[in-house]
Structure formats: C-alpha cells, structure tokens
Design a protein around this motif. Structure first.
Motif, PDB file in Angstrom:
ATOM      1  N   GLY A   1       0.816  -1.207   0.000  1.00 38.14           N
ATOM      2  CA  GLY A   1       0.000   0.000   0.000  1.00 38.14           C
ATOM      3  C   GLY A   1       0.850   1.257   0.000  1.00 38.14           C
ATOM      4  O   GLY A   1       0.510   2.253  -0.644  1.00 38.14           O
ATOM      5  N   ALA A   2       1.978   1.213   0.732  1.00 42.09           N
ATOM      6  CA  ALA A   2       2.907   2.345   0.710  1.00 42.09           C
ATOM      7  C   ALA A   2       3.444   2.558  -0.699  1.00 42.09           C
ATOM      8  O   ALA A   2       3.583   3.698  -1.160  1.00 42.09           O
ATOM      9  CB  ALA A   2       4.059   2.099   1.692  1.00 42.09           C
ATOM     10  N   ALA A   3       3.737   1.463  -1.391  1.00 39.54           N
ATOM     11  CA  ALA A   3       4.223   1.569  -2.766  1.00 39.54           C
ATOM     12  C   ALA A   3       3.137   2.130  -3.687  1.00 39.54           C
ATOM     13  O   ALA A   3       3.422   2.945  -4.574  1.00 39.54           O
ATOM     14  CB  ALA A   3       4.688   0.201  -3.267  1.00 39.54           C
ATOM     15  N   LEU A   4       1.891   1.719  -3.473  1.00 36.04           N
ATOM     16  CA  LEU A   4       0.787   2.229  -4.290  1.00 36.04           C
ATOM     17  C   LEU A   4       0.605   3.725  -4.066  1.00 36.04           C
ATOM     18  O   LEU A   4       0.449   4.491  -5.027  1.00 36.04           O
ATOM     19  CB  LEU A   4      -0.500   1.480  -3.947  1.00 36.04           C
ATOM     20  CG  LEU A   4      -1.776   1.964  -4.643  1.00 36.04           C
ATOM     21  CD1 LEU A   4      -1.650   1.853  -6.157  1.00 36.04           C
ATOM     22  CD2 LEU A   4      -2.998   1.180  -4.151  1.00 36.04           C
ATOM     23  N   ALA A   5       0.621   4.152  -2.803  1.00 31.27           N
ATOM     24  CA  ALA A   5       0.472   5.575  -2.500  1.00 31.27           C
ATOM     25  C   ALA A   5       1.615   6.384  -3.106  1.00 31.27           C
ATOM     26  O   ALA A   5       1.396   7.462  -3.684  1.00 31.27           O
ATOM     27  CB  ALA A   5       0.424   5.789  -0.980  1.00 31.27           C
TER      28      ALA A   5
END
Length: 232
Positions: free
Chosen positions: A95-99
């Motif tokens: 999710g951090a990578a997506l954000a």
C-alpha cells in the motif's frame, strides 16, 4: 552502528523498496498516458489530463483517504483483490508503494510527455513511409529519442516516492518494519525526546537521494535538448 541505527536502516531499506516498486509499477502506465496526451486526440483527453495531474493539487491526506476507500479491505477494488488474488494494500508495504506511485505519477507523466513532444515527427513519418508499422516506429524511432526524458521522469518519480508522507501515512499508517518509510521515521523521531540525532541523519539521507535524482533528471533533460538542437 555508524550514522544510522538499526531502526533507521530499516526505514531506509523499506523506502528504497517502496520507491523501486512504485517506480516500476508506474513506468508503463505513465508512458502510455504520456504518449496518449502527446500524440492522440480523443474525447476525454482533457479529463485524462486532469486525472493525471490531480494528485499534484489534492492534499496528500485526501489522496491517501481516497486510496483507503478504494483499495482498503472493504473497498470495491481492495476487497476484490484480496478475495480473488490474495493481494492486500491497506496497512502493508504494498500500500505504501501504491500511495507513492500515485503521488509520483504526475511528475513521471509530465517529464515523459515533454520528451515525446520534443521528438521530431518527421522522423516518425519517414519511418512509416518506409513500411514500418506503428509499433516498430515507436520502438525504433520514438522510444530511443524520448528515452532520456523517460529516464528523467522515472528518476523524479523515484525521488517523489522516497519522500512521500501524507498519502502513505493516511493509507497504511506508520508501522515499523512494515510501512514506516524515511519520512514516517523522521516524523516518529521528532516526537521522541532526544531523537534529534536520528532525525538529522535521516534528513541528510533524504536530501542526498533527492539531490542525486534531481541532478540526474536535469542532466538527462539537457541531453534531450542537445539531441533536438535546442541547447548548446
């Protein structure tokens, strides 16, 4: 343990991992969006342009909240991905990578768009008149000429991903070892008495990474300008 302690090294390693995958995931989509904006005329082009640049003007917290609504475990996309593919974004490093990918996307597209616009279309037309299909023209003419700008966009996206904070902490929180990136670690150490040393070290690392990315992007942009005869 040197300049960085164990927790700081962990945050740095996670930031590099997040930034790498964010850039890798974004690159083909950003290139497609940039090519569409630079070459195609179609209904909804203005809306695409707005959508691409929206993360630049929205508060990062709003972007993170929208990601949580969409890709959270109860969200329409996140719920489907978890149920069918076992892929979870909320409160995970993915999710951090997506954000980070979403926040860096406009910078990548803009750099690639400008680079594609700078390619002399007469060269593409000459290749097409010799019988080359569109995909071959793109691979053998357009892509090589625009490559420095594409790399520059990727570097800018990587630097933005390394520094992303607002959308990330809203979407995936600040979990050490899982979602605590460099900016989140800096925020955490700022709340701890005596954490100034760790903050200074992490800030120095963040500045160094950003400077290297910006200098590299500028150098490649100048290479593009020289190639098309716009710079000495």
């Amino acid at each position: 343990m040197g300049l960085l302690g164990a927790e700081e090294w962990q945050a740095l390693g996670l930031s590099l991992r997040v930034a790498f995958w964010a850039t890798l995931w974004s690159l083909p989509v950003a290139l497609l969006a940039a090519y569409a904006l630079a070459r195609w005329r179609f209904p909804g082009r203005g809306l695409l342009n707005v959508a691409v640049h929206l993360p630049l003007v929205l508060p990062p917290v709003v972007t993170g909240y929208l990601l949580l609504l969409t890709f959270g475990r109860t969200g329409p996309v996140g719920g489907w991905l978890e149920a069918h593919l076992g892929l979870v974004f909320a409160f995970r490093w993915t999710g951090a990578a997506l954000a980070a990918a979403v926040m860096g996307f406009p910078l990548m597209v803009r750099a690639m768009w400008l680079s594609l616009d700078a390619v002399d279309r007469r060269l593409e037309e000459a290749s097409a008149t010799l019988g080359a299909p569109p995909w071959r023209v793109f691979l053998t003419v357009t892509l090589p000429l625009a490559l420095p700008g594409i790399i520059a966009g990727a570097l800018l996206g990587f630097a933005k991903a390394m520094g992303e904070f607002g959308a990330t902490i809203t979407f995936v929180s600040n979990i050490p070892g899982e979602t605590q990136t460099l900016p989140s670690a800096i925020y955490t150490f700022l709340q701890i008495p005596g954490g100034e040393g760790a903050v200074a070290a992490l800030v120095a690392v963040s500045v160094a990474v950003s400077v290297v990315a910006l200098v590299g992007a500028e150098a490649l942009s100048r290479a593009v300008a020289r190639r098309i005869g716009m710079a000495p």
